[in-house]
Design a protein around this motif. Structure first.
Motif, PDB file in Angstrom:
ATOM      1  N   GLY A 210       9.269   6.967  -3.331  1.00  0.00           N
ATOM      2  CA  GLY A 210      10.309   6.961  -2.319  1.00  0.00           C
ATOM      3  C   GLY A 210      11.414   5.998  -2.687  1.00  0.00           C
ATOM      4  O   GLY A 210      11.430   5.414  -3.774  1.00  0.00           O
ATOM      5  N   SER A 211      12.340   5.808  -1.787  1.00  0.00           N
ATOM      6  CA  SER A 211      13.453   4.881  -1.979  1.00  0.00           C
ATOM      7  C   SER A 211      13.123   3.591  -1.238  1.00  0.00           C
ATOM      8  O   SER A 211      13.143   3.547  -0.007  1.00  0.00           O
ATOM      9  N   TYR A 212      12.843   2.538  -1.995  1.00  0.00           N
ATOM     10  CA  TYR A 212      12.280   1.324  -1.403  1.00  0.00           C
ATOM     11  C   TYR A 212      13.158   0.088  -1.573  1.00  0.00           C
ATOM     12  O   TYR A 212      12.685  -1.026  -1.339  1.00  0.00           O
ATOM     13  N   GLU A 213      14.404   0.247  -1.973  1.00  0.00           N
ATOM     14  CA  GLU A 213      15.224  -0.928  -2.263  1.00  0.00           C
ATOM     15  C   GLU A 213      15.313  -1.874  -1.060  1.00  0.00           C
ATOM     16  O   GLU A 213      15.116  -3.090  -1.193  1.00  0.00           O
TER      17      GLU A 213
ATOM     18  N   GLY B  58       0.812  -1.213   0.000  1.00  0.00           N
ATOM     19  CA  GLY B  58       0.000   0.000   0.000  1.00  0.00           C
ATOM     20  C   GLY B  58       0.841   1.257   0.000  1.00  0.00           C
ATOM     21  O   GLY B  58       0.509   2.240  -0.677  1.00  0.00           O
ATOM     22  N   LEU B  59       1.933   1.255   0.734  1.00  0.00           N
ATOM     23  CA  LEU B  59       2.816   2.423   0.777  1.00  0.00           C
ATOM     24  C   LEU B  59       3.453   2.681  -0.585  1.00  0.00           C
ATOM     25  O   LEU B  59       3.404   3.811  -1.108  1.00  0.00           O
ATOM     26  N   ILE B  60       4.041   1.661  -1.171  1.00  0.00           N
ATOM     27  CA  ILE B  60       4.748   1.833  -2.446  1.00  0.00           C
ATOM     28  C   ILE B  60       3.771   2.212  -3.548  1.00  0.00           C
ATOM     29  O   ILE B  60       4.100   2.993  -4.447  1.00  0.00           O
ATOM     30  N   ARG B  61       2.563   1.680  -3.469  1.00  0.00           N
ATOM     31  CA  ARG B  61       1.560   1.945  -4.492  1.00  0.00           C
ATOM     32  C   ARG B  61       1.124   3.409  -4.494  1.00  0.00           C
ATOM     33  O   ARG B  61       0.783   3.964  -5.547  1.00  0.00           O
ATOM     34  N   ALA B  62       1.135   4.069  -3.350  1.00  0.00           N
ATOM     35  CA  ALA B  62       0.601   5.421  -3.247  1.00  0.00           C
ATOM     36  C   ALA B  62       1.662   6.506  -3.191  1.00  0.00           C
ATOM     37  O   ALA B  62       1.389   7.653  -3.541  1.00  0.00           O
ATOM     38  N   TRP B  63       2.886   6.163  -2.753  1.00  0.00           N
ATOM     39  CA  TRP B  63       3.895   7.193  -2.502  1.00  0.00           C
ATOM     40  C   TRP B  63       5.212   6.844  -3.174  1.00  0.00           C
ATOM     41  O   TRP B  63       5.643   5.701  -3.180  1.00  0.00           O
TER      42      TRP B  63
ATOM     43  N   LEU C 137       8.676  16.567  -8.496  1.00  0.00           N
ATOM     44  CA  LEU C 137       8.815  16.987  -7.106  1.00  0.00           C
ATOM     45  C   LEU C 137       7.688  16.484  -6.216  1.00  0.00           C
ATOM     46  O   LEU C 137       7.766  16.589  -4.998  1.00  0.00           O
ATOM     47  N   SER C 138       6.652  15.936  -6.814  1.00  0.00           N
ATOM     48  CA  SER C 138       5.526  15.430  -6.033  1.00  0.00           C
ATOM     49  C   SER C 138       5.890  14.088  -5.405  1.00  0.00           C
ATOM     50  O   SER C 138       6.487  13.223  -6.052  1.00  0.00           O
ATOM     51  N   VAL C 139       5.532  13.905  -4.147  1.00  0.00           N
ATOM     52  CA  VAL C 139       5.821  12.647  -3.458  1.00  0.00           C
ATOM     53  C   VAL C 139       4.705  11.631  -3.683  1.00  0.00           C
ATOM     54  O   VAL C 139       4.944  10.427  -3.662  1.00  0.00           O
TER      55      VAL C 139
ATOM     56  N   LEU D  98      13.176  16.448 -19.789  1.00  0.00           N
ATOM     57  CA  LEU D  98      13.771  17.627 -19.163  1.00  0.00           C
ATOM     58  C   LEU D  98      15.293  17.563 -19.243  1.00  0.00           C
ATOM     59  O   LEU D  98      15.881  16.494 -19.100  1.00  0.00           O
ATOM     60  N   PRO D  99      15.920  18.689 -19.408  1.00  0.00           N
ATOM     61  CA  PRO D  99      17.383  18.706 -19.385  1.00  0.00           C
ATOM     62  C   PRO D  99      17.906  18.794 -17.961  1.00  0.00           C
ATOM     63  O   PRO D  99      17.293  19.397 -17.096  1.00  0.00           O
ATOM     64  N   GLY D 100      19.032  18.158 -17.673  1.00  0.00           N
ATOM     65  CA  GLY D 100      19.724  18.341 -16.406  1.00  0.00           C
ATOM     66  C   GLY D 100      19.043  17.715 -15.221  1.00  0.00           C
ATOM     67  O   GLY D 100      18.116  16.911 -15.327  1.00  0.00           O
ATOM     68  N   ASP D 101      19.471  18.119 -14.020  1.00  0.00           N
ATOM     69  CA  ASP D 101      18.959  17.601 -12.755  1.00  0.00           C
ATOM     70  C   ASP D 101      17.568  18.136 -12.523  1.00  0.00           C
ATOM     71  O   ASP D 101      17.337  19.342 -12.603  1.00  0.00           O
ATOM     72  N   THR D 102      16.624  17.259 -12.197  1.00  0.00           N
ATOM     73  CA  THR D 102      15.225  17.672 -12.082  1.00  0.00           C
ATOM     74  C   THR D 102      14.680  17.587 -10.685  1.00  0.00           C
ATOM     75  O   THR D 102      13.478  17.747 -10.469  1.00  0.00           O
ATOM     76  N   GLY D 103      15.471  17.299  -9.704  1.00  0.00           N
ATOM     77  CA  GLY D 103      14.957  17.326  -8.334  1.00  0.00           C
ATOM     78  C   GLY D 103      14.690  15.948  -7.784  1.00  0.00           C
ATOM     79  O   GLY D 103      15.116  14.939  -8.318  1.00  0.00           O
ATOM     80  N   LYS D 104      13.967  15.919  -6.670  1.00  0.00           N
ATOM     81  CA  LYS D 104      13.744  14.678  -5.930  1.00  0.00           C
ATOM     82  C   LYS D 104      12.295  14.238  -6.046  1.00  0.00           C
ATOM     83  O   LYS D 104      11.539  14.723  -6.876  1.00  0.00           O
ATOM     84  N   GLY D 105      11.930  13.320  -5.153  1.00  0.00           N
ATOM     85  CA  GLY D 105      10.537  12.895  -5.101  1.00  0.00           C
ATOM     86  C   GLY D 105      10.262  11.655  -5.900  1.00  0.00           C
ATOM     87  O   GLY D 105       9.124  11.293  -6.109  1.00  0.00           O
ATOM     88  N   THR D 106      11.293  10.984  -6.415  1.00  0.00           N
ATOM     89  CA  THR D 106      11.071   9.775  -7.197  1.00  0.00           C
ATOM     90  C   THR D 106      11.577   8.572  -6.427  1.00  0.00           C
ATOM     91  O   THR D 106      12.208   8.680  -5.404  1.00  0.00           O
ATOM     92  N   SER D 107      11.275   7.425  -6.938  1.00  0.00           N
ATOM     93  CA  SER D 107      11.655   6.186  -6.263  1.00  0.00           C
ATOM     94  C   SER D 107      12.801   5.486  -6.958  1.00  0.00           C
ATOM     95  O   SER D 107      13.052   4.325  -6.747  1.00  0.00           O
ATOM     96  N   SER D 108      13.481   6.143  -7.835  1.00  0.00           N
ATOM     97  CA  SER D 108      14.626   5.514  -8.491  1.00  0.00           C
ATOM     98  C   SER D 108      15.663   6.568  -8.816  1.00  0.00           C
ATOM     99  O   SER D 108      15.429   7.747  -8.691  1.00  0.00           O
TER     100      SER D 108
END
Length: 704
Positions: free
Chosen positions: A340-343, A333-338, A663-665, A694-704
């Motif tokens: 993040g870093s889940y390794e 449920g957590l991974i499905r909705a948000w 940037l959305s979590v 997008l060019p360059g660094d695009t920020g955080k909020g992803t899971s990979s």
């Protein structure tokens, strides 16, 4: 009992399944000495009189009789009756709901309002029921008060007074939950409720009660949670693990009065099935209610992904298999909705695949199945699971075709060739699993050794009424592999498609031939003929273009299909025309006109095709970005196009939209109360496309 029940004109009323003249029998059934009859009556109340939460005239007429049953100490299972009253009277309609009602729904709204008023008017009886001798009644009464009574301050005071006198663990938890409900429904009281809950969470109370208080704080006052909430909760779980399993029934089970399991016959009713599922869930657990408390806590923690991940990591390392089972399900449920870093979390979920408890291993397989590429840290565990248990490679169902097992699907979705023996065996079965083609598509070139078997099995398919069911997974596999050597077998299916589901079968065959490209030249005459057939023109034209590259032959057909009355047909034609690129520039005016169509998905397809045939982005991008904001489910398709257009300009509207997404979590397609099995995969695909566009660094909020 039931004074005046015969004076009610039940026959003039209706419930979900017709005349309500059977309602008196249901009410008398609730008062029966026979446990099975009581259960059947309660099921009838939920199934017909209060069907899916609806309130009918007969539901309103039942309310005084239900109160009469609820307060009679001689009646068994009164806790279920209190819960029924709470459900009937506890429906909230806010102003937004009311503004969306049509005329046919006005009567229903009036019934809801009358039900709320009637049940609330009698809710003072629940004050006495919180001290009833029946623990099942005491379990249901606090939430009834918190939901229905018009003096929530008095209810909150009663909850605080009652807690020290209550001996049953689950009833104590219900008192705490009711306080949280009051805080959510009556915000002026949230501070008082939070103060009490904070004291319960911090003082020397039993671990279950402290966990319940923390869960409710997370719901109604998350800022009041301790800063080290993960450490606190993990410690409470360790304390709970030390408790021995209880042989005696819980308060929830005690709603059945003194009835033993032998007194109750197996019941096919939904209420009976829920009871049996609850008993199965609780079996062997020392604290069966802990999972609900943890789920409540996770909901309250919301976007605190790191805290939630840390808490689940601790649960997955527990020696208690039940805590790990709950953690596996909540991890999904957590991974499905948000995002993040889940390794690490995924690796621990994979470790459950070898657990001797079959429910735990199966739950882990299901979670990993839905993760696609995010399941990579568990790849070795999945491969070991698949290799060790051929009996789980294919699942049979009481109805419908067989399907691949969860671990097999999870490994295939990783593109891992170690799944090939399972797929080879699946392809040799008399009935090929319906989802084998999708698994092959995920494997890509790694599945090339299966092409010969797919071709042979397709050649064996009889062209009768079952042809589509038997051929479609094979065609899907051949399409994924672009196995042009199978063109003769596919052409046989195309020519001999039966009337039953014939259009579906022809479409699948045409897509396969199109994927073969020039290797399917033997089908060109048939494709030219089918282009003129109503309902098959677009698919046949696409296949002919892929095989021959003859734009002049297919353009008139696709241009005409673009004028079809059905939106689906227009969308298919627009996508096909886009595939022709600049060779279809002549249809740009027609595509441009579709940019204002009322159907959003058609506007998107037309905008993409217009860019593909004209090479100009000016008209298409605003349409795509407007659709992005209006419907989140279109975002993957839009992002695919933006990525193909090239890196977005740093200050462009498209770049701002793409950066905001990254940037959305919260996952773009996360839903409250429901989900799709491909949701995580689709969101991860969206993130990858946004980065590419997008060019360059695009920020955080992803899971990979």
């Amino acid at each position: 009992m039931f004074t005046g029940i015969d004076e009610v004109d039940w026959a003039s009323m209706e419930h979900a399944y017709g005349p309500a003249d059977d309602v008196p029998g249901l009410l008398y059934g609730l008062a029966s000495a026979d446990p099975a009859e009581r259960e059947s009556a309660l099921d009838g109340m939920y199934g017909a009189v209060h069907h899916q939460g609806d309130v009918y005239a007969c539901t309103l007429a039942c309310i005084p009789f239900l109160f009469e049953l609820a307060v009679d100490p001689g009646i068994r299972d009164r806790g279920g009756i209190v819960e029924l009253l709470t459900s009937i009277g506890g429906i909230d309609l806010d102003e937004d709901d009311e503004s969306e009602l049509d005329e046919d729904e006005i009567e229903g709204v009036a019934n809801y309002a009358m039900a709320a008023a009637a049940v609330s008017a009698g809710s003072s009886v629940f004050f006495e029921l919180v001290a009833d001798e029946d623990p099942g009644v005491r379990l249901a009464a606090p939430l009834a008060l918190a939901t229905l009574h018009g003096r929530p301050g008095r209810v909150l005071e009663l909850l605080r007074e009652r807690l020290p006198a209550e001996a049953d663990d689950e009833v104590r938890l219900a008192l705490v939950e009711a306080a949280g409900r009051i805080a959510l429904r009556h915000r002026p009281l949230a501070g008082q409720a939070a103060d009490w809950l904070s004291r319960l969470a911090a003082e020397a109370y039993p671990p279950g009660l402290r966990l319940a208080a923390l869960a409710q704080l997370a719901r109604c006052a998350p800022d009041a949670l301790p800063g080290d909430v993960v450490r606190v909760v993990s410690g409470l779980l360790r304390e709970l693990r030390s408790r021995p399993c209880r042989p005696e029934p819980s308060a929830a089970q005690a709603q059945n009065g003194d009835d033993t399991a032998a007194d109750r016959v197996a019941s096919p009713t939904p209420v009976g099935q829920l009871r049996e599922l609850s008993a199965e869930h609780s079996a062997g657990r020392s604290t069966p209610w802990a999972a609900d408390l943890l789920r409540t806590l996770h909901v309250g923690l919301d976007d605190r992904v790191e805290d939630r991940t840390a808490l689940l990591t601790d649960q997955l390392c527990s020696p208690d298999p039940w805590q790990r089972l709950d953690a596996v399900r909540m991890s999904g449920g957590l991974i499905r909705a948000w995002r993040g870093s889940y390794e690490g979390l995924v690796r621990l979920v994979g470790a459950q695949l070898t657990d001797p408890e079959p429910r735990l291993a199966e739950a882990a397989s299901h979670v990993l199945e839905e993760l696609f590429g995010l399941a990579a840290p568990a790849a070795d565990a999945l491969a070991a699971r698949v290799a060790s248990d051929p009996g789980t490679w294919v699942r049979e169902w009481a109805s419908g075709p067989p399907g691949l097992g969860s671990a097999v699907k999870a490994l295939a979705r990783l593109g891992d060739a170690r799944v090939l023996p399972a797929l080879e065996q699946a392809l040799e079965r008399p009935e090929v699993p319906h989802d084998v083609g999708f698994a092959i598509r995920c494997l890509g070139d790694a599945a090339a050794p299966l092409a010969g078997t797919l071709r042979r099995r397709l050649g064996e398919v009889g062209l009768d009424e079952s042809a589509y069911d038997r051929a479609s997974p094979l065609l899907a596999g051949l399409t994924a592999l672009r196995a042009g050597e199978a063109a003769p077998e596919v052409l046989r299916v195309l020519r001999g498609a039966p009337e039953y589901r014939g259009e579906w079968l022809r479409t699948a065959a045409l897509r396969a031939l199109g994927s073969f490209g020039p290797a399917a030249r033997c089908a060109v005459p048939e494709l030219r003929r089918l282009m003129l057939r109503p309902g098959a023109g677009t698919e046949a034209a696409q296949a002919l273009w892929a095989v021959t590259g003859d734009a002049a032959a297919v353009l008139p057909v696709l241009a005409e299909e673009l004028r079809a009355e059905q939106v689906h047909d227009c969308r298919a034609a627009a996508s096909a025309l886009g595939g022709l690129g600049r060779r279809a520039e002549a249809v740009a005016p027609r595509l441009r006109a579709l940019l204002a169509h009322e159907e959003l998905w058609l506007r998107v397809d037309a905008a993409i095709a217009l860019w593909e045939v004209s090479g100009r982005t000016g008209e298409s991008v605003p349409v795509l970005l407007a659709a992005w904001e209006k419907n989140r489910h279109v975002r993957v398709r839009v992002a695919e196009c933006l990525a193909r257009m090239g890196p977005a300009g740093a200050g462009s509207d498209a770049a701002q939209v793409l950066r905001a997404e990254l940037l959305s979590v919260r996952r773009h397609n996360a839903m409250d109360g429901g989900y799709g099995s491909h949701d995580t995969h689709e969101d991860e695909k969206l993130l990858a496309l946004c980065r590419r566009a997008l060019p360059g660094d695009t920020g955080k909020g992803t899971s990979s």
